[in-house]
Motif scaffolding. Structure first.
Motif, PDB file in Angstrom:
ATOM      1  N   GLN A 202      -0.884  12.484  -5.523  1.00  0.00           N
ATOM      2  CA  GLN A 202       0.169  11.466  -5.499  1.00  0.00           C
ATOM      3  C   GLN A 202       1.442  12.115  -6.045  1.00  0.00           C
ATOM      4  OE1 GLN A 202       0.046   7.989  -4.578  1.00  0.00           O
ATOM      5  NE2 GLN A 202      -1.859   8.691  -3.636  1.00  0.00           N
ATOM      6  N   VAL A 203       2.530  11.959  -5.310  1.00  0.00           N
ATOM      7  CA  VAL A 203       3.789  12.567  -5.751  1.00  0.00           C
ATOM      8  C   VAL A 203       4.864  11.486  -5.909  1.00  0.00           C
ATOM      9  CG1 VAL A 203       3.319  14.802  -4.667  1.00  0.00           C
ATOM     10  CG2 VAL A 203       4.542  13.026  -3.378  1.00  0.00           C
TER      11      VAL A 203
ATOM     12  N   LYS B 174       7.428  12.278 -14.286  1.00  0.00           N
ATOM     13  CA  LYS B 174       6.564  11.104 -14.422  1.00  0.00           C
ATOM     14  C   LYS B 174       6.993  10.179 -15.572  1.00  0.00           C
ATOM     15  CE  LYS B 174       1.548  10.533 -14.623  1.00  0.00           C
ATOM     16  NZ  LYS B 174       0.260  11.226 -14.660  1.00  0.00           N
TER      17      LYS B 174
ATOM     18  N   ASN C 176       0.997  13.137  -1.076  1.00  0.00           N
ATOM     19  CA  ASN C 176       1.921  14.270  -0.865  1.00  0.00           C
ATOM     20  C   ASN C 176       2.218  14.625   0.590  1.00  0.00           C
ATOM     21  OD1 ASN C 176      -0.748  15.219  -0.712  1.00  0.00           O
ATOM     22  ND2 ASN C 176      -0.206  17.262  -1.429  1.00  0.00           N
TER      23      ASN C 176
ATOM     24  N   ILE D 199      10.952  15.454  -3.118  1.00  0.00           N
ATOM     25  CA  ILE D 199       9.706  15.255  -3.872  1.00  0.00           C
ATOM     26  C   ILE D 199       9.857  15.972  -5.209  1.00  0.00           C
ATOM     27  CG2 ILE D 199       7.232  15.749  -3.923  1.00  0.00           C
ATOM     28  CD1 ILE D 199       7.309  15.723  -0.826  1.00  0.00           C
TER      29      ILE D 199
ATOM     30  N   GLU E 187       8.788  17.963  -8.588  1.00  0.00           N
ATOM     31  CA  GLU E 187       7.786  19.009  -8.787  1.00  0.00           C
ATOM     32  C   GLU E 187       6.561  18.499  -9.531  1.00  0.00           C
ATOM     33  OE1 GLU E 187       9.106  22.844 -10.475  1.00  0.00           O
ATOM     34  OE2 GLU E 187      10.479  22.756  -8.732  1.00  0.00           O
TER      35      GLU E 187
ATOM     36  N   ASP F  44       3.552  16.436 -10.301  1.00  0.00           N
ATOM     37  CA  ASP F  44       2.670  15.529  -9.548  1.00  0.00           C
ATOM     38  C   ASP F  44       2.363  14.298 -10.377  1.00  0.00           C
ATOM     39  OD1 ASP F  44       2.592  17.362  -7.539  1.00  0.00           O
ATOM     40  OD2 ASP F  44       0.709  18.288  -8.207  1.00  0.00           O
TER      41      ASP F  44
END
Ligand code: GLN
Length: 261
Positions: free
Chosen positions: A131-132, A145, A199, A214, A216, A218
């Motif tokens: 999941q990104v 995050k 992703n 996106i 970097e 994750d």
């Protein structure tokens, strides 16, 4: 007369033994069991519930559903001697389609989770995913995050992205969309601060929406598998087929056809 009779009998036996090896024929095999007789004449077809808006796993090309899952499903069905029929629906409807028997299996870049295991069985995993987080390139509000806290986050309804953000991100305002593409559209319109999604589709969405990127870092690692009704006899047959397709390199080849890096 005797000859004719024994020829018929031999033919019937051949037929039965051939069917024992195919999952689709398996239902016919169960005619011996009077309880399951009603399902006997059914199905040379296996219905796959999916959401064909999830490139490169399943998406539409010229009206046809193509992608990694579509090809692996076809290879599994071929091994079982069944005809694959793909039923396109919202992601959120797939598990119900499987538990209600409307579909024989669900395959949709679907992550194995404990919660889903309460209602369906999963095959062995056929690939990993991540999941990104997608953001607007020049935004700067979300760089990782930890920055998601308190933000408005777009997700695809009923996906693990939805689940994780709803459960784990403090004070998040979660905006749920039926399609990942719509979540990314909302991002480009400034309606959400970030999108959390798988992703590979994320790469396709970012390529289609200049100005998005996106991050970097994750969000989470996960595994994809095929889901089937609880206790389904097909699960073991699917696992055998998947193992053969892993061992002979078919799954790798299919994945490399769609994912170049
Ligand atoms: N892997 C995610 C999930 O299960 C998203 C799948 C999808 O949107 N097709 O839930």
């Amino acid at each position: 007369m005797k000859k004719i009779l024994s020829a018929i009998l031999a033919g019937a036996m051949l037929c039965t033994s051939a069917m024992m090896f195919s999952a689709c024929g398996n239902k016919t095999e169960s005619t011996a069991d009077s309880k399951t007789e009603s399902s006997a004449a059914e199905a040379k077809e296996l219905h796959m519930a999916t959401n064909a808006a999830f490139e490169p796993y399943e998406y539409k090309e010229g009206g046809e559903v193509v992608g990694i899952d579509a090809e692996i499903a076809k290879a599994v069905c071929d091994k079982l001697g069944c005809k694959l029929v793909i039923d396109d629906m919202d992601f959120d409807a797939i598990i119900t389609a499987v538990t209600s028997g409307k579909a024989d299996f669900g395959m949709a870049g679907m992550t194995v989770t404990d919660e889903r295991k309460q209602s369906v069985d999963f095959t062995d995993s056929y690939t990993n995913a991540v999941q990104v987080i997608i953001v607007n390139e020049d935004d700067g509000k979300v760089a990782g995050k930890a920055d998601l806290e308190g933000k408005t986050i777009g997700v695809q309804l009923g996906t693990t992205g939805d689940l994780y953000v709803s459960d784990d991100v403090k004070d998040a305002q979660v905006e749920r969309f039926n399609k990942g593409a719509d979540a990314v559209l909302a991002l480009t319109q400034g309606k959400v601060d970030a999108v959390v999604i798988d992703n590979q589709p994320a790469k396709a969405f970012v390529a289609q929406n200049p100005g998005t990127k996106i991050l970097e870092e994750d969000f989470a690692n996960e595994e994809y598998a095929i889901c089937l009704a609880k206790g389904s006899e097909l699960t073991e047959k699917f696992n055998t087929a998947l193992k053969e397709l892993k061992d002979d390199g078919t799954i790798d080849t299919v994945i490399k056809k769609y994912i170049k890096d």
